[in-house]
Design a protein around this motif. Structure first.
Motif, PDB file in Angstrom:
ATOM      1  N   ILE B  17       0.822  -1.203   0.000  1.00 44.58           N
ATOM      2  CA  ILE B  17       0.000   0.000   0.000  1.00 44.58           C
ATOM      3  C   ILE B  17       0.861   1.260   0.000  1.00 44.58           C
ATOM      4  O   ILE B  17       0.344   2.361   0.098  1.00 44.58           O
ATOM      5  N   GLY B  18       2.177   1.061  -0.074  1.00 49.34           N
ATOM      6  CA  GLY B  18       3.049   2.237  -0.146  1.00 49.34           C
ATOM      7  C   GLY B  18       3.035   3.072   1.111  1.00 49.34           C
ATOM      8  O   GLY B  18       3.189   4.285   1.054  1.00 49.34           O
ATOM      9  N   CYS B  19       2.863   2.447   2.254  1.00 54.61           N
ATOM     10  CA  CYS B  19       2.710   3.237   3.477  1.00 54.61           C
ATOM     11  C   CYS B  19       4.044   3.641   4.085  1.00 54.61           C
ATOM     12  O   CYS B  19       4.104   4.545   4.890  1.00 54.61           O
ATOM     13  N   HIS B  20       5.118   2.946   3.720  1.00 56.40           N
ATOM     14  CA  HIS B  20       6.458   3.277   4.209  1.00 56.40           C
ATOM     15  C   HIS B  20       6.657   2.979   5.697  1.00 56.40           C
ATOM     16  O   HIS B  20       7.601   3.486   6.287  1.00 56.40           O
ATOM     17  N   THR B  21       5.783   2.204   6.296  1.00 58.30           N
ATOM     18  CA  THR B  21       6.039   1.831   7.690  1.00 58.30           C
ATOM     19  C   THR B  21       7.364   1.083   7.791  1.00 58.30           C
ATOM     20  O   THR B  21       8.156   1.306   8.711  1.00 58.30           O
ATOM     21  N   CYS B  22       7.623   0.207   6.830  1.00 56.00           N
ATOM     22  CA  CYS B  22       8.877  -0.543   6.822  1.00 56.00           C
ATOM     23  C   CYS B  22      10.076   0.395   6.822  1.00 56.00           C
ATOM     24  O   CYS B  22      11.053   0.182   7.540  1.00 56.00           O
ATOM     25  N   SER B  23       9.991   1.448   6.005  1.00 53.13           N
ATOM     26  CA  SER B  23      11.110   2.392   5.929  1.00 53.13           C
ATOM     27  C   SER B  23      11.335   3.074   7.269  1.00 53.13           C
ATOM     28  O   SER B  23      12.476   3.243   7.711  1.00 53.13           O
ATOM     29  N   VAL B  24      10.236   3.451   7.903  1.00 53.55           N
ATOM     30  CA  VAL B  24      10.369   4.213   9.146  1.00 53.55           C
ATOM     31  C   VAL B  24      10.864   3.319  10.282  1.00 53.55           C
ATOM     32  O   VAL B  24      11.773   3.704  11.030  1.00 53.55           O
ATOM     33  N   THR B  25      10.300   2.139  10.406  1.00 51.39           N
ATOM     34  CA  THR B  25      10.767   1.277  11.501  1.00 51.39           C
ATOM     35  C   THR B  25      12.219   0.887  11.276  1.00 51.39           C
ATOM     36  O   THR B  25      13.014   0.833  12.222  1.00 51.39           O
ATOM     37  N   CYS B  26      12.581   0.632  10.040  1.00 54.11           N
ATOM     38  CA  CYS B  26      13.976   0.290   9.751  1.00 54.11           C
ATOM     39  C   CYS B  26      14.886   1.465  10.093  1.00 54.11           C
ATOM     40  O   CYS B  26      15.918   1.307  10.730  1.00 54.11           O
ATOM     41  N   LYS B  27      14.468   2.646   9.662  1.00 54.69           N
ATOM     42  CA  LYS B  27      15.311   3.829   9.931  1.00 54.69           C
ATOM     43  C   LYS B  27      15.437   4.048  11.432  1.00 54.69           C
ATOM     44  O   LYS B  27      16.530   4.303  11.945  1.00 54.69           O
ATOM     45  N   GLN B  28      14.310   3.953  12.130  1.00 55.05           N
ATOM     46  CA  GLN B  28      14.331   4.180  13.572  1.00 55.05           C
ATOM     47  C   GLN B  28      15.198   3.136  14.271  1.00 55.05           C
ATOM     48  O   GLN B  28      15.872   3.433  15.253  1.00 55.05           O
ATOM     49  N   ALA B  29      15.152   1.920  13.757  1.00 56.27           N
ATOM     50  CA  ALA B  29      15.918   0.862  14.419  1.00 56.27           C
ATOM     51  C   ALA B  29      17.407   0.974  14.105  1.00 56.27           C
ATOM     52  O   ALA B  29      18.241   0.714  14.959  1.00 56.27           O
TER      53      ALA B  29
END
Lengths: 1207, 457
Positions: B17-29
């Protein structure tokens, strides 16, 4: 290991290098020298291992205004919150269904950034000017209340600090001083003007129930008014109370899985319902067909099998044409048995409506009712060939004689859907509004009739077919020739010219929708959203859409019906929260106010709104609206007790109560009524600009009123706050002013004495506040969360203690209450208070207006005198009061004795000095909310169903029996999300692991809807609805701002640019304004405010992607950068909602001031029919019914501005 | 045959869905720290679009991956190791900060600290690199959801290849999202580019890592990786990359990006492969044969000879069991619905993708191409908004046939399940039409639709 045949690698030097590496390190090089292999585990960088190993993991969630209610893991290392990720431990949906894990979205994943961010509010702050004045006055006078009064009494000083609002100059102060200022302001306002001059605004209890309830409880206990939010946000679908008699009740997202045909209509699910979007992707694999209706190529179109690119705001036309197809093919043509049986039992379609003569034809009037029983509408019983009174209508609900008969059991009655072949057919005149400028016209169509008790009547069904233009042989009138008839409403060809959706596509989708409903037993669903709901005429649009689900028998079926997701209305433990939040355990009734008319009057937007409400009325109207202004109708609605009105009277209600008691000790309110009658006492809303009628103290928490929801933002700044604004409109000319509302030649600027906000981050609201209290974040407190999207309740827990000088909302309000009580002991003491309450939903007040016939003066608000012990407010806040013992709890008309729960709370929470259960800690309040609600306490659920069983005579207690001995404790919600129980607080059954879908109890258990007929209403017979031409579903176009307010015509170009539609849909990178300034979200988007514009429009104004543009209309100015894209339709721009003015907003070329927020270009426009009250389902309840703060009909001029910007 | 184990990921783009949650959690981690402000180990791109860093797929420009010589030998496109050693101090093939983006922040403090003024305080953008006010002109996700329209998307290197048949206009708009992490390739060109030998594949699971102690910051790996998934930490002077969350997968947790994927579209599974066959497969002559070639190196974990060889290679029983239960195996081999990203780079990537279905185009919908009706099933695939040729350029080196085959299977699954959903008897001919049995179709449906946590990882 063989050597590789092809030397497929680098040259010899490289190989040697790798080989060397292989020698000195215990690693292995692939034989071709291409890759290096090494054993893993111990040696990898300890840095990464350390980051992956937190000291502590704490469950919490985000108290943000979305429908996520997602449970999260918060990671803590060395006492510092590091990051977060989703919990995956939701109770299962079952082996053959996807699950709720892992709920979340990028915004939630970015939350921990706030904890230590530079925008975090760490200490109390206050406006420097004000603090200086207060210190000086207090030093001089020695008392904080007197000091505050001294400042307020001096116009010069008052205006000086008001004018400084929003322009920096905040200084850090201590908690003690902040509390003293706050307490003094409250006490002064109550003493001088009355408690109803104090208001609280905090939306969406479900997103953090305790944090909401504690403040609302404080405001309610002191007699202040809590302002509504659901209608104010324009999230309330007014069609729901109109048709269903219900605020909103919708399926959980797991029920989308059960749908086999789904329309996603104006609801961009991946963006606005991110955690739930997967259900649609997955349901497609189960064979669900998905059709998206959206003006732009929105993110959700990606899921669609088809995209219907409907012009903005014209969805009602498409829905009407789809209804035309469905009625033609599945009702009038081939009669689908399931649909007609459903219509006969669960809708008002068979009910009889009187016809009266007009201009040589007839117009529909009122429901025909049993003689002497104005609330028992009649049907024609085919079995008996006589009129019959079916059970379940409002006339059965409150009467002793109706006990056990308030149900949908038709018994032997066979209601006739139509009067066809029963008598003469007549011409009926019906309004139409499909001209683009919105003006009305008249259709002449025909209906079959019959004569009953001397009345010429027809059925709602017959009227509906006439309205939709579905011809049946033998009927007179003018009808569409075919689907291809472009002139006659509401054919597919007619809608094509309005919506741009090809007629063939409209026909096919309508046909498929109904065909699927027939084949699947009602599993056709419409997910509908703000794209259709935020318009001025959303109620008519929604009624046209809901007609589709009702006519195909989809409401009350798992996998079918409406699925309205706009706003977060569902606080599942409703009873516990509402009784605590409004202090119903201590004082009843509470003061509550519909926020839209409140802000409309108090921000003086009414002074700029000269439009004649009569121009929107039906051409068949009696003319009651001719020449009236919206403010007149607000005054009338208040006077008649339809909508609340705060402040209520033009005098202090404490003084009024004293005088009333003195003059009429036995019937104190008689004196008030006399005074109102002879004009000695007036309603404050008839003179909102008189200083004694201003709101004085406003507290905002869990909200960003000014940066997010304040339609007419610039008017708020000018009139409510008294600071600089960019309002460009002129006040209305004398000939267009309201007749019932006093006009002051000079509009007041700066009504509020004090704007107080509690927040953990800077927003437009905190920037403009006088005092800011530093709040704990969602990772720093205990609370409860629920949503309409899933059936669980779960906990907030502190991962760390509130840092710096921050406090939880719970603690802050207890401190405020203690400071207030200390000041109040001397200045207020015990007082009586005169409370005026509107005619209330789910009470016998619904019977106040027989037949919906409006007679001025026939109704008025109820007047109640209550006692307030102002010195004891803090103690009351901290304990469960005694009214619950004697009165129990009441939700939606169902009363439950909760003495066992009170005893339980004594044990669980401990008691205060008076042996009342303690509410001294946030966890106590969590426990009390859960104990008092049927959804979380099985005994209460069963007791609620017992009560409902007595009224309906239908078996219901079995729905909760399995849980009778269970209760959900706060600790359970801390352990993992917990599934709630089926309860009479809601309309769906979750028995046996069923997914929640609304109205399944109505359909399966024959429990009536809370409407006049007890059924879903296609016909609304209130005078105002008839007069406005909206008795039935109809299409009304977006407001014509050129005609109404003199804005340039759409697509024209002038000095200030190209005129386009201005829409503010919800954004991918924020939840309202929350996260909008979050660095992660800004980085993933465009780094500041942006306006999305189509390529043709961009070309017209000569702007390229990422260039600065300025959007201007009569309401204000916005500066933003352009996002040029081919996904947008020509003629419409999007400025995604709630882009606050504090991040990367330069000064405007037009005004020279800081550019505005998205709402700087909007303004409140109130739809008169949404002010109706006192009649059946048209009766007020907070957030349940009230005019919406819609904002989508707006237009703006847009142009490329100077590219050099100044901040 | 030499059996090795490799952790693989499959992403179902149809569900993204292109939400970018993966990007944000990865970046935060992993990368919310100085030195890697601009780095997103996981990013999500809107296609059509330029990607991140922009135009990374243009290997003529960036020189990533391998090339096959006329004699059938592979060498890094940017040149052999010796050449690279000689040019070690001047690497012109590195994306600059302009191609990633210049990270910024805002003067947030000003909101609270502003003295009394004539204007409402505002937080101006400030460069995180220079600390000075900046104008924001590009980001890691600038063209999200078609932002920038033709002006930006015309720079999409993939679009350039198919542009003759694709027009970016309102009526024919299309888009989908492409989440990307390191491919943890079987034939990693980054490792081959590293002069220090600091990049290695873990023997146990094939995760490609950079040894931070050995990395000398030459940045040849940045050039060598055609996916541009290695980032230079300007603070430490070392390269960093996606670690496949090895500290998590070692203890049985999915990667952060996978577990936090709200679309539930990521699958992690173990694949057994023949390490000896990799080089030859990677050197397959025609680009369009590389997809099949890579599949040929995967070993059937149910084959007794493979199991025996795996045991001989020291692979533990629970790893063999994991390979047998691997959703990656099912999606790549059993159901043939997952495809590699840019096989023509010849790195043998191990993050595979199920291509997205999409709405049908207006031009054809009135003829009944609705993807749901059996008779129109195959017609619908050609009528999809997302051009098959675009997908083929991503996943099959331009060969449309495998992409079409996947889309037909997905469409057939929907048609097959729709009948069941409506209470009609299953129609086995639907499954047979795409070369599957009804039983397989049901199993694939459960894996793709119901997709329980324990089935995904």
């Amino acid at each position: 290991m063989e050597h590789h045949k092809n030397g497929v690698t680098a040259g010899p030097a490289g190989r040697a290098l790798l080989a060397l590496g292989g020698l000195v390190r215990r690693s292995e090089v692939s034989p071709d020298g291409r890759a290096l292999f090494e054993p893993g585990l111990a040696q990898e960088d300890p840095f990464y291992r350390r980051r992956a190993a937190p000291d502590k993991v704490v469950r919490s969630t985000h108290g943000v205004n979305c429908t996520g209610s997602c449970s999260w893991n918060v990671y803590v290392q060395d006492g510092i919150i590091t990051w977060e990720s989703q919990q995956t431990d939701y109770p299962t949906v079952g082996p053959d269904s996807p699950e709720y894990e892992p709920r979340g979205c990028p915004r939630g994943a970015a939350f921990s950034w706030y904890t230590y961010s530079p925008t975090r509010i760490r200490y109390p702050y206050a406006r420097g000017e004000l603090v200086t004045m207060f210190r000086e006055a207090k030093a001089r006078l020695g008392d904080p209340v007197l000091a505050w009064a001294d400042i307020q009494a001096d116009p010069e000083r008052r205006r000086r600090y008001q004018k400084a609002r929003g322009k920096g100059g905040l200084i850090r102060i201590g908690w003690a001083e902040a509390l003293e200022i706050i307490a003094a302001a409250h006490v002064h306002a109550i003493k001088e003007y009355g408690p109803d001059r104090v208001a609280g605004f905090s939306p969406i209890p479900a997103m953090s129930m305790v944090s909401h309830a504690v403040g609302a409880r404080f405001i309610s206990l002191i007699g202040g008014a809590m302002l509504s939010f659901y209608d104010w946000y324009a999230d309330l679908p007014v069609a729901s109370p109109q048709m269903f008699g219900d605020q909103t009740d919708v399926p959980e997202s797991a029920d989308w899985w059960n749908a086999s045909y789904l329309l996603m209509w104006g609801s961009n699910v991946p963006v606005t319902r991110t955690p739930d979007a997967h259900w649609i992707a997955e349901a497609r694999y189960r064979g669900q067909k998905v059709v998206v209706i959206s003006p732009d190529y929105a993110d959700n179109v990606k899921f669609a099998d088809e995209w219907l690119a409907c012009q903005p705001g014209t969805d009602g036309a498409l829905a009407m044409a789809m209804g035309h197809v469905i009625l033609s093919e599945f009702h009038a043509g081939r009669c689908v048995r399931r649909f007609t049986e459903y219509a006969s039992r669960y809708t008002d379609l068979p009910f009889l409506v009187t016809l009266s003569e007009r201009h040589g034809a007839f117009v529909p009037g009122k429901f025909l009712t049993a003689p002497g029983e104005p609330f028992k509408p009649l049907v024609w019983d085919e079995a008996d060939a006589a009129p019959a009174t079916p059970n379940g209508s409002l006339g059965f609900r409150y009467a002793d004689s109706g006990k056990g008969k308030w149900n949908l059991d038709l018994g032997q009655i066979q209601p006739a859907l139509s009067c066809m072949d029963s008598g003469e057919s007549v011409d009926v005149l019906l309004p139409r509004f499909d001209h683009p400028d919105g003006r009305g016209g008249v259709l002449r169509r025909g209906v079959p009739t019959r004569v009953v008790d001397g009345h010429l009547v027809t059925t709602v069904y017959d009227l509906l077919l006439a309205q939709y233009g579905v011809y049946r042989p033998g009927l007179p009138g003018s009808w569409p020739q075919s689907y291809a008839d472009p002139c006659q409403p509401y054919t597919p060809a007619w809608q094509e010219a309005i919506t741009g959706v090809p007629a063939a596509q409209c026909i096919r989708v309508a046909r498929e929708f109904a065909d699927n409903a027939e084949r699947s037993g009602g599993r056709s669903m419409i997910v509908m959203g703000a794209g259709t709901n935020h318009w001025f005429h959303s109620d008519t649009t929604y009624r046209a859409m809901l007609a589709l689900t009702t006519l195909t028998g989809c409401q009350g079926v798992n996998g079918g019906g409406w699925a309205h997701y706009v706003g977060q209305e569902k606080c599942r433990p409703l009873t516990g929260w509402s009784h605590l939040a409004y202090g119903l355990d201590w004082t009843r009734p509470p003061r509550q106010m519909a926020a839209t008319p409140y802000w409309y009057l108090h921000t003086d937007q009414w002074r700029y709104d000269g439009h004649d409400c009569g121009t929107m009325a039906s051409p068949l109207s009696d003319g009651r609206f001719a020449g009236t202004r919206t403010a007149d109708l607000i005054a009338q609605s208040a006077r008649m007790g339809w909508m609340p009105s705060i402040p209520t009277f033009d005098r202090n209600p404490l003084d009024l109560a004293d005088e009333a008691m003195a003059s009429h000790p036995d019937h104190p309110t008689d004196g008030i009524i006399d005074a109102l009658k002879d004009g000695r006492l007036g309603f404050a809303c008839a003179d909102p600009d008189a200083p004694q009628n201003w709101p004085r103290v406003l507290t905002v928490w869990r909200a960003n009123l000014l940066g997010s929801s304040a339609k007419g933002h610039e008017y708020f700044l000018r009139h409510l706050l008294g600071t600089d604004s960019s309002v460009r409109a002129a006040e209305t000319s004398p000939d267009r002013r309201p007749a019932e509302v006093t006009w002051h030649d000079e509009a007041p600027e700066g009504k509020l004495d004090l704007l107080l906000s509690l927040d953990f981050r800077m927003t437009s609201t905190t920037l403009f506040s006088d005092v800011i209290l530093p709040a704990a974040t969602w990772y720093e407190k205990h609370d409860l969360s629920s949503t309409d999207m899933h059936p669980f309740v779960h906990a907030f827990n502190p991962a760390i203690q509130p840092p710096w000088q921050t406090r939880t909302d719970f603690d802050a309000f207890h401190h405020i209450a203690r400071a207030f009580s200390a000041c109040a002991a001397e200045h207020l003491g015990k007082r009586r208070d005169l409370v005026a309450v509107p005619l209330a939903h789910d009470t016998p007040d619904e019977l106040a207006t027989p037949h919906g016939i409006v007679r001025d003066g026939a109704t008025m608000p109820k007047l109640v005198i209550v006692e307030r012990d102002y010195a004891a407010i803090a103690d009351q806040l901290a304990a469960l009061g005694p009214l619950l013992d004697s009165m129990g709890t009441t939700t939606k008309g169902v009363t439950v004795d909760v003495t066992p729960e009170i005893d339980f709370l004594r044990s669980a929470n401990g008691v205060d000095a008076n042996r009342r259960p303690a509410l001294t800690r946030d966890t106590h309040m969590c426990e009390a909310i859960l104990a008092l609600s049927g959804t979380t306490n099985g005994r209460v659920a069963v007791a609620g169903f017992e009560a409902l069983q007595r009224v309906t005579g239908r078996r219901l207690t079995d729905l909760a029996a399995a849980h009778e001995s269970e209760r959900i404790r706060f600790a359970d919600t801390q352990a993992r999300p917990v599934q709630v129980f089926t309860s009479a607080e809601w309309s769906g059954s979750e028995q046996g692991g069923r997914r929640y879908s609304p109205f399944t109890l109505n359909v399966e258990r024959l429990k009536p809807w809370h409407t006049l007929t007890g059924r879903q209403h296609l016909f609304l017979d209130h005078d105002w609805m008839l007069d406005f031409g909206e008795a039935m579903p109809i299409y009304r176009p977006p407001l014509d701002m050129h005609r109404l307010f003199g804005e340039p015509e759409l697509t024209s170009t002038g000095e200030l640019g190209l005129t386009v539609r201005y829409l503010t849909p919800h954004s991918k990178w924020s939840i309202h304004s929350e996260y909008q300034e979050n660095l992660l979200m800004q980085t993933l988007s465009r780094g500041g405010p942006a306006i999305w514009i189509s390529e043709p429009d961009a070309a017209k104004i000569g702007v390229r992607d990422n260039e600065w543009v300025e959007a201007v209309n009569r309401n204000g100015v916005v500066v933003a950068r352009a996002v040029v894209t081919h996904k947008m339709p020509e003629g419409t721009v999007y400025m995604y909602h709630a882009q606050d003015r504090m991040i990367n907003v330069p000064r405007s070329q037009t005004s020279g001031r800081r550019g505005g927020v998205h709402n700087s270009l909007t303004r409140l426009l109130i739809k008169p029919t949404q002010l109706i009250g006192g009649y059946a389902q048209f009766s007020f309840a907070l957030n349940y019914l009230g005019p919406t703060g819609n904002q989508r009909d707006e237009v703006t001029m847009i142009r490329r501005r100077q590219q050099k910007v100044e901040y | 045959m030499r059996v090795m184990a490799q952790l693989a990921m499959v992403m179902n783009l149809d569900k993204c869905i292109g939400c970018h949650t993966c990007s944000v959690t990865c970046k935060q981690a992993w990368t919310n720290r100085s030195g890697v402000e601009y780095a997103w180990f996981n990013n999500v791109e809107t296609r059509p679009g330029q990607g991140y860093p922009r135009t990374y797929q243009d290997q003529q420009r960036w020189q990533g991956g391998w090339v096959r010589s006329a004699r059938g030998r592979l060498r890094p496109r940017a040149g052999g190791r010796l050449k690279r050693l000689l040019s070690i101090f001047a690497n012109p093939k590195l994306p600059t900060l302009r191609d990633y983006y210049e990270p910024w922040t805002y003067d947030y403090e000003h909101l609270l600290s502003s003295p009394p003024a004539q204007q409402t305080p505002v937080a101006q953008p400030i460069s995180q690199m220079t600390g000075r006010p900046t104008a924001i002109t590009w980001s890691a996700n600038w063209d999200d959801s078609l932002a920038g329209g033709n002006e930006v998307a015309s720079g999409d290197p993939i679009l350039a290849r198919v542009s003759a048949s694709v027009r970016l206009e309102y009526e024919n708009a299309f888009m989908f999202f492409l989440p990307r992490i390191c491919e943890h390739c079987l034939n990693p060109s980054c490792a081959a580019s590293c002069p220090s030998g600091a990049i290695y594949k873990r023997v146990e699971d094939g995760i490609v890592l950079i040894d931070q102690n050995r990395c000398r910051g030459w940045r040849m790996c940045v050039t060598g990786c055609p996916y541009k998934k290695i980032y230079f930490n300007h603070r430490t002077g070392k390269a960093e990359k996606c670690t496949f969350c090895f500290p998590r997968v070692e203890i049985g947790q999915p990667t952060v990006c996978a577990e936090t994927c709200v679309g539930r579209l990521r699958y992690i599974g173990l694949m057994l492969y023949d390490a000896d066959a990799v080089a030859q497969a990677a050197a397959t002559e025609h680009d369009t044969d590389l997809y099949a070639a890579q599949r040929s190196v995967f070993l059937d974990p149910h084959d007794p000879s493979v199991i025996a060889a795996a045991r001989r290679a020291g692979i533990a029983e629970d790893w063999i069991d994991a390979a047998q239960r691997s959703p990656a195996w099912d999606l790549i081999v059993r159901y043939e619905v997952a495809l590699p990203l840019h096989p023509e780079y010849r790195t043998m990537p191990m993050v595979w993708y199920i291509p997205p279905l999409s709405p049908v185009v207006e031009a054809l919908r009135d003829t009944g191409h609705d993807g749901e009706k059996l008779g129109n099933l195959f017609g619908a695939v050609e009528a999809l908004r997302i051009p098959v040729r675009y997908l083929a350029e991503l996943f099959t080196a331009g060969d449309p046939a495998p992409v079409e085959a996947v889309l037909r299977r997905l469409a057939a699954m929907r048609a097959y399940q729709r009948r069941i959903n409506l209470g009609d008897p299953p129609d086995e001919s639907i499954a047979e039409a795409v070369g599957m049995s009804g039983e397989q179709m049901q199993a694939m449906y459960r894996l793709l639709a119901i997709a329980k946590y324990e089935q995904r990882y």
